[in-house]
Write a protein that holds these residues in place. Sequence first.
Motif, mmCIF file in Angstrom:
data_model
loop_
_atom_site.group_PDB
_atom_site.id
_atom_site.type_symbol
_atom_site.label_atom_id
_atom_site.label_comp_id
_atom_site.label_asym_id
_atom_site.label_seq_id
_atom_site.Cartn_x
_atom_site.Cartn_y
_atom_site.Cartn_z
ATOM 1 N N LEU A 61 0.644 -1.647 0.494
ATOM 2 C CA LEU A 61 0.110 0.084 -0.410
ATOM 3 C C LEU A 61 1.131 1.575 0.013
ATOM 4 N N PHE A 62 2.308 1.503 1.068
ATOM 5 C CA PHE A 62 2.522 2.370 0.487
ATOM 6 C C PHE A 62 3.903 2.478 0.110
ATOM 7 N N GLU A 63 5.078 1.636 -0.963
ATOM 8 C CA GLU A 63 5.907 0.659 -1.134
ATOM 9 C C GLU A 63 6.305 1.667 -2.475
ATOM 10 N N PRO A 64 4.810 2.244 -3.473
ATOM 11 C CA PRO A 64 4.791 2.437 -5.153
ATOM 12 C C PRO A 64 4.932 3.986 -4.593
ATOM 13 N N VAL A 65 3.982 4.724 -3.140
ATOM 14 C CA VAL A 65 4.824 5.898 -3.081
ATOM 15 C C VAL A 65 5.470 6.727 -3.431
ATOM 16 N N LEU A 66 6.430 5.562 -1.742
ATOM 17 C CA LEU A 66 7.619 6.255 -1.572
ATOM 18 C C LEU A 66 8.946 5.724 -2.561
ATOM 19 N N THR A 67 8.570 4.642 -3.405
ATOM 20 C CA THR A 67 9.549 4.824 -4.449
ATOM 21 C C THR A 67 9.568 5.443 -5.442
ATOM 22 N N ALA A 68 7.970 5.700 -5.489
ATOM 23 C CA ALA A 68 7.737 6.827 -6.620
ATOM 24 C C ALA A 68 8.700 8.123 -6.233
ATOM 25 N N ALA A 69 8.094 8.542 -5.077
ATOM 26 C CA ALA A 69 8.948 9.671 -4.102
ATOM 27 C C ALA A 69 10.758 9.879 -3.595
ATOM 28 N N GLU A 70 10.830 8.628 -3.853
ATOM 29 C CA GLU A 70 12.540 8.401 -3.851
ATOM 30 C C GLU A 70 13.034 8.855 -5.300
ATOM 31 N N ASP A 71 11.424 8.587 -6.892
ATOM 32 C CA ASP A 71 12.829 8.720 -7.935
ATOM 33 C C ASP A 71 12.501 9.873 -8.653
ATOM 34 N N ILE A 72 11.768 11.174 -7.759
ATOM 35 C CA ILE A 72 11.649 12.003 -7.907
ATOM 36 C C ILE A 72 12.335 12.363 -7.369
ATOM 37 N N GLY A 73 13.319 12.303 -5.990
ATOM 38 C CA GLY A 73 14.128 13.214 -5.406
ATOM 39 C C GLY A 73 12.964 13.469 -4.272
ATOM 40 N N LEU A 74 12.171 13.616 -3.475
ATOM 41 C CA LEU A 74 11.522 13.657 -2.464
ATOM 42 C C LEU A 74 12.046 13.449 -1.723
ATOM 43 N N LEU A 75 12.505 12.031 -1.630
ATOM 44 C CA LEU A 75 13.451 11.695 -0.741
ATOM 45 C C LEU A 75 14.026 10.005 -0.729
ATOM 46 N N ARG A 93 5.996 18.793 1.026
ATOM 47 C CA ARG A 93 5.636 17.282 2.002
ATOM 48 C C ARG A 93 4.494 17.541 2.419
ATOM 49 N N ASP A 94 3.580 18.592 1.277
ATOM 50 C CA ASP A 94 1.733 18.227 1.757
ATOM 51 C C ASP A 94 1.533 17.976 0.731
ATOM 52 N N THR A 95 2.037 17.706 -0.465
ATOM 53 C CA THR A 95 1.858 16.764 -2.110
ATOM 54 C C THR A 95 1.568 15.235 -1.774
ATOM 55 N N LEU A 96 2.889 14.988 -0.863
ATOM 56 C CA LEU A 96 3.731 13.702 -0.456
ATOM 57 C C LEU A 96 2.436 13.067 0.049
ATOM 58 N N SER A 97 1.924 13.781 1.648
ATOM 59 C CA SER A 97 1.463 13.662 2.326
ATOM 60 C C SER A 97 0.188 13.087 1.726
ATOM 61 N N TRP A 98 -0.845 13.775 1.025
ATOM 62 C CA TRP A 98 -2.130 13.465 0.842
ATOM 63 C C TRP A 98 -2.280 11.793 -0.319
ATOM 64 N N MET A 99 -0.580 11.742 -1.641
ATOM 65 C CA MET A 99 -0.234 10.380 -1.865
ATOM 66 C C MET A 99 -0.271 9.719 -0.752
ATOM 67 N N LEU A 100 -0.069 9.346 0.339
ATOM 68 C CA LEU A 100 -0.319 8.424 1.931
ATOM 69 C C LEU A 100 -1.757 8.521 2.187
ATOM 70 N N PHE A 101 -2.826 9.484 2.099
ATOM 71 C CA PHE A 101 -3.322 9.232 3.101
ATOM 72 C C PHE A 101 -5.016 7.741 2.462
ATOM 73 N N SER A 102 -5.454 7.650 3.193
ATOM 74 C CA SER A 102 -6.065 6.308 2.789
ATOM 75 C C SER A 102 -7.488 7.171 1.880
ATOM 76 N N LYS A 103 -8.382 6.365 0.993
ATOM 77 C CA LYS A 103 -9.002 6.877 0.540
ATOM 78 C C LYS A 103 -10.304 7.316 1.676
ATOM 79 N N ASN A 104 -10.477 6.178 2.327
ATOM 80 C CA ASN A 104 -11.460 6.654 4.072
ATOM 81 C C ASN A 104 -11.272 7.639 4.657
ATOM 82 N N VAL A 105 -9.634 8.489 4.293
ATOM 83 C CA VAL A 105 -9.746 10.018 5.783
ATOM 84 C C VAL A 105 -9.908 10.918 4.545
ATOM 85 N N ILE A 106 -9.588 11.469 3.047
ATOM 86 C CA ILE A 106 -9.179 11.331 2.114
ATOM 87 C C ILE A 106 -11.128 12.353 2.015
#
Length: 142
Positions: A61-75, A93-106
């Motif tokens: 659930l999380f690794e695709p976001v973290l990998t994408a963030a790493e690929d574009i230099g965010l982490l 980091r605000d944009t990255l945070s929204w990518m980690l929120f669940s559909k339920n929290v959104i």
Amino acid sequence: MKPSLTEVADYITKARNHELTPLTGFVLNDEEIIRKRLVLDSFDLDLNELNRFGYQEMAHLFEPVLTAAEDIGLLHRLPTNRIQLTRLGFKHRDTLSWMLFSKNVIGLDREYYADLHSENKRAQKHMGSEPLGISGLKTPRS
């Protein structure tokens, strides 16, 4: 909307009298705890600390976001299974945070602000009767 002076004074009085009580919220399950830690602590987070909440089982659930963030230099990742935001990551980091929120929290976020808007006559007067989309993310309402 900015709170009125009366609302601020009421808040201060309640705070001084130790009368503030949570009005909204929900209990976090393990997935939401992991998401919250990723959102709030990604500036320097040991992912091994999240294993007690089942990170390994939910990594998909999380690794695709973290990998994408790493690929574009965010982490960047350290060899010790630690992630750290880069300078660019701090900026976005605000944009990255929204990518980690669940559909339920959104959905809960959208519902919360829509409900606030529907109860606030001043907001309706100045912003219109329909609430504005806060996040811009599309999530079906139930």
